[in-house]
Design a protein around this motif. Structure first.
Motif, PDB file in Angstrom:
ATOM      1  N   VAL A 165      69.846  64.126  39.795  1.00 48.97           N
ATOM      2  CA  VAL A 165      68.412  64.194  40.346  1.00 48.97           C
ATOM      3  C   VAL A 165      67.688  65.527  39.711  1.00 48.97           C
ATOM      4  CG1 VAL A 165      69.139  65.488  42.331  1.00 48.97           C
ATOM      5  CG2 VAL A 165      66.854  64.113  42.429  1.00 48.97           C
ATOM      6  N   LEU A 166      66.468  65.258  39.355  1.00 45.77           N
ATOM      7  CA  LEU A 166      65.651  66.426  38.537  1.00 45.77           C
ATOM      8  C   LEU A 166      64.260  66.515  39.252  1.00 45.77           C
ATOM      9  CD1 LEU A 166      66.660  64.664  35.222  1.00 45.77           C
ATOM     10  CD2 LEU A 166      67.954  66.795  35.919  1.00 45.77           C
ATOM     11  N   SER A 167      63.946  67.603  39.272  1.00 51.65           N
ATOM     12  CA  SER A 167      62.548  67.930  39.981  1.00 51.65           C
ATOM     13  C   SER A 167      61.788  68.819  38.825  1.00 51.65           C
ATOM     14  CB  SER A 167      62.760  68.963  41.260  1.00 51.65           C
ATOM     15  OG  SER A 167      61.691  69.350  41.632  1.00 51.65           O
ATOM     16  N   ARG A 168      60.555  68.175  38.847  1.00 49.22           N
ATOM     17  CA  ARG A 168      59.339  68.837  38.011  1.00 49.22           C
ATOM     18  C   ARG A 168      58.820  69.454  38.950  1.00 49.22           C
ATOM     19  NH1 ARG A 168      58.761  64.271  33.506  1.00 49.22           N
ATOM     20  NH2 ARG A 168      59.573  62.859  34.938  1.00 49.22           N
ATOM     21  N   ASN A 169      57.549  70.212  38.334  1.00 49.83           N
ATOM     22  CA  ASN A 169      56.437  70.731  39.177  1.00 49.83           C
ATOM     23  C   ASN A 169      55.953  69.637  40.139  1.00 49.83           C
ATOM     24  OD1 ASN A 169      56.789  73.209  38.235  1.00 49.83           O
ATOM     25  ND2 ASN A 169      55.218  73.019  36.579  1.00 49.83           N
ATOM     26  N   GLY A 170      55.747  70.180  41.434  1.00 50.16           N
ATOM     27  CA  GLY A 170      55.003  69.218  42.263  1.00 50.16           C
ATOM     28  C   GLY A 170      55.996  68.297  42.861  1.00 50.16           C
ATOM     29  N   ALA A 171      55.433  67.054  43.411  1.00 53.71           N
ATOM     30  CA  ALA A 171      56.221  65.914  43.922  1.00 53.71           C
ATOM     31  C   ALA A 171      56.864  64.937  42.930  1.00 53.71           C
ATOM     32  CB  ALA A 171      55.197  65.048  44.982  1.00 53.71           C
ATOM     33  N   ASP A 172      57.199  65.599  41.868  1.00 51.75           N
ATOM     34  CA  ASP A 172      57.574  64.737  40.672  1.00 51.75           C
ATOM     35  C   ASP A 172      59.309  65.015  40.669  1.00 51.75           C
ATOM     36  OD1 ASP A 172      58.200  63.117  38.446  1.00 51.75           O
ATOM     37  OD2 ASP A 172      57.029  64.406  37.182  1.00 51.75           O
ATOM     38  N   VAL A 173      59.951  63.823  41.309  1.00 50.70           N
ATOM     39  CA  VAL A 173      61.338  63.984  41.536  1.00 50.70           C
ATOM     40  C   VAL A 173      62.026  62.778  41.047  1.00 50.70           C
ATOM     41  CG1 VAL A 173      63.273  64.127  43.017  1.00 50.70           C
ATOM     42  CG2 VAL A 173      61.248  65.591  43.534  1.00 50.70           C
ATOM     43  N   SER A 174      62.929  62.740  39.918  1.00 51.13           N
ATOM     44  CA  SER A 174      63.383  61.545  39.178  1.00 51.13           C
ATOM     45  C   SER A 174      64.962  61.461  39.374  1.00 51.13           C
ATOM     46  CB  SER A 174      63.201  61.570  37.782  1.00 51.13           C
ATOM     47  OG  SER A 174      61.844  61.858  37.490  1.00 51.13           O
ATOM     48  N   VAL A 175      65.366  60.305  39.456  1.00 48.25           N
ATOM     49  CA  VAL A 175      66.749  59.974  39.690  1.00 48.25           C
ATOM     50  C   VAL A 175      67.086  59.336  38.427  1.00 48.25           C
ATOM     51  CG1 VAL A 175      68.540  58.481  40.919  1.00 48.25           C
ATOM     52  CG2 VAL A 175      66.382  59.192  42.112  1.00 48.25           C
ATOM     53  N   LEU A 176      68.406  59.905  37.817  1.00 54.32           N
ATOM     54  CA  LEU A 176      68.901  59.669  36.592  1.00 54.32           C
ATOM     55  C   LEU A 176      70.151  58.796  36.817  1.00 54.32           C
ATOM     56  CD1 LEU A 176      66.982  62.102  35.778  1.00 54.32           C
ATOM     57  CD2 LEU A 176      68.243  61.755  33.767  1.00 54.32           C
ATOM     58  N   GLN A 177      70.634  58.074  35.944  1.00 51.43           N
ATOM     59  CA  GLN A 177      71.961  57.350  35.905  1.00 51.43           C
ATOM     60  C   GLN A 177      72.433  57.433  34.549  1.00 51.43           C
ATOM     61  OE1 GLN A 177      72.291  53.235  37.375  1.00 51.43           O
ATOM     62  NE2 GLN A 177      74.321  53.572  38.010  1.00 51.43           N
ATOM     63  N   LYS A 178      73.651  57.495  34.504  1.00 51.38           N
ATOM     64  CA  LYS A 178      74.423  57.884  33.206  1.00 51.38           C
ATOM     65  C   LYS A 178      75.200  56.484  32.946  1.00 51.38           C
ATOM     66  CE  LYS A 178      77.997  60.169  31.028  1.00 51.38           C
ATOM     67  NZ  LYS A 178      79.246  61.149  31.124  1.00 51.38           N
ATOM     68  N   ASP A 179      74.723  55.702  31.788  1.00 50.52           N
ATOM     69  CA  ASP A 179      75.268  54.468  31.461  1.00 50.52           C
ATOM     70  C   ASP A 179      75.828  54.549  30.126  1.00 50.52           C
ATOM     71  OD1 ASP A 179      76.043  51.821  31.230  1.00 50.52           O
ATOM     72  OD2 ASP A 179      74.038  51.127  31.246  1.00 50.52           O
ATOM     73  N   GLY A 180      76.732  54.207  29.500  1.00 52.46           N
ATOM     74  CA  GLY A 180      77.401  54.192  28.142  1.00 52.46           C
ATOM     75  C   GLY A 180      77.353  55.728  27.518  1.00 52.46           C
TER      76      GLY A 180
END
Length: 195
Positions: free
Chosen positions: A63-78
């Motif tokens: 999970v990664l957070s940028r400025n403000g309400a920008d929160v992203s979920v990442l998944q590792k594949d290959g």
């Protein structure tokens, strides 16, 4: 890669097994203050992701957070990380800071120290994270400045507790309750306050 003064390289870091993620929110390339993360599989480094300022990793999920309400979920594949979801952060979330984030036990915690709350998202059967709980009734800002999840426990930091009031705790530990009927995921309940 080399980092310049002011990049704030290492201001946020996470490690899980042999995966390391380090944040550098002040990186100015390819555009001003875009920030960057460096993801590494020890001992060999991989290309950095030009993304966020606060990060956490749990296995093949991050999970990664940028400025403000920008929160992203990442998944590792290959062997590669990709963004698979942008979390729906309520409008009350701070718009000018990177929110604190933690991932573990199929939950993501997002702390907003300016509002003074923690949002909890749970991964469903489709691998989507859904908002299931908001903790707001503690001490107000800067509650939520730091968060972490491990073994059905959530810890939330309040780095400048107000010792002039009875709400002087600096860290709050929560326990995940057992799942209830109708696929109720359970909730995190306050277990202990540390002063």
């Amino acid at each position: 890669s080399a980092h310049a003064p002011g990049d704030n390289f290492g201001v946020a870091m996470a490690i899980d097994g042999l995966t390391v993620v380090a944040g550098a929110p002040g990186v100015d390339e390819p555009s001003p203050n875009i920030g960057a993360t460096l993801t590494a599989e020890l001992p060999a480094f991989v290309d950095p992701l030009l993304l966020e300022a606060k990060v956490d990793v749990d296995g093949d999920w991050a999970v990664l957070s940028r400025n403000g309400a920008d929160v992203s979920v990442l998944q590792k594949d290959g062997g590669f990380w990709s963004i698979v979801q942008s979390l729906a952060i309520p409008i009350s979330a701070s718009q000018n800071i990177a929110l604190s984030v933690a991932i573990g036990e199929n939950f993501i915690a997002v702390g907003d120290p300016l509002v003074g709350n923690v949002l909890l998202f749970q991964r469903d059967a489709n691998n989507d994270y859904i908002l299931v709980q908001t903790i707001t009734d503690v001490v107000g800002a800067p509650y939520g400045y730091a968060v972490d999840i491990s073994i059905n426990r959530l810890i939330v930091g309040n780095p400048r507790p107000n010792f002039l009031t009875s709400n002087a705790a600096g860290a709050f530990i929560y326990q995940l309750t057992a799942a209830g009927a109708n696929d109720n995921p359970g909730e995190y309940e306050l277990l202990e306050c540390l002063e």
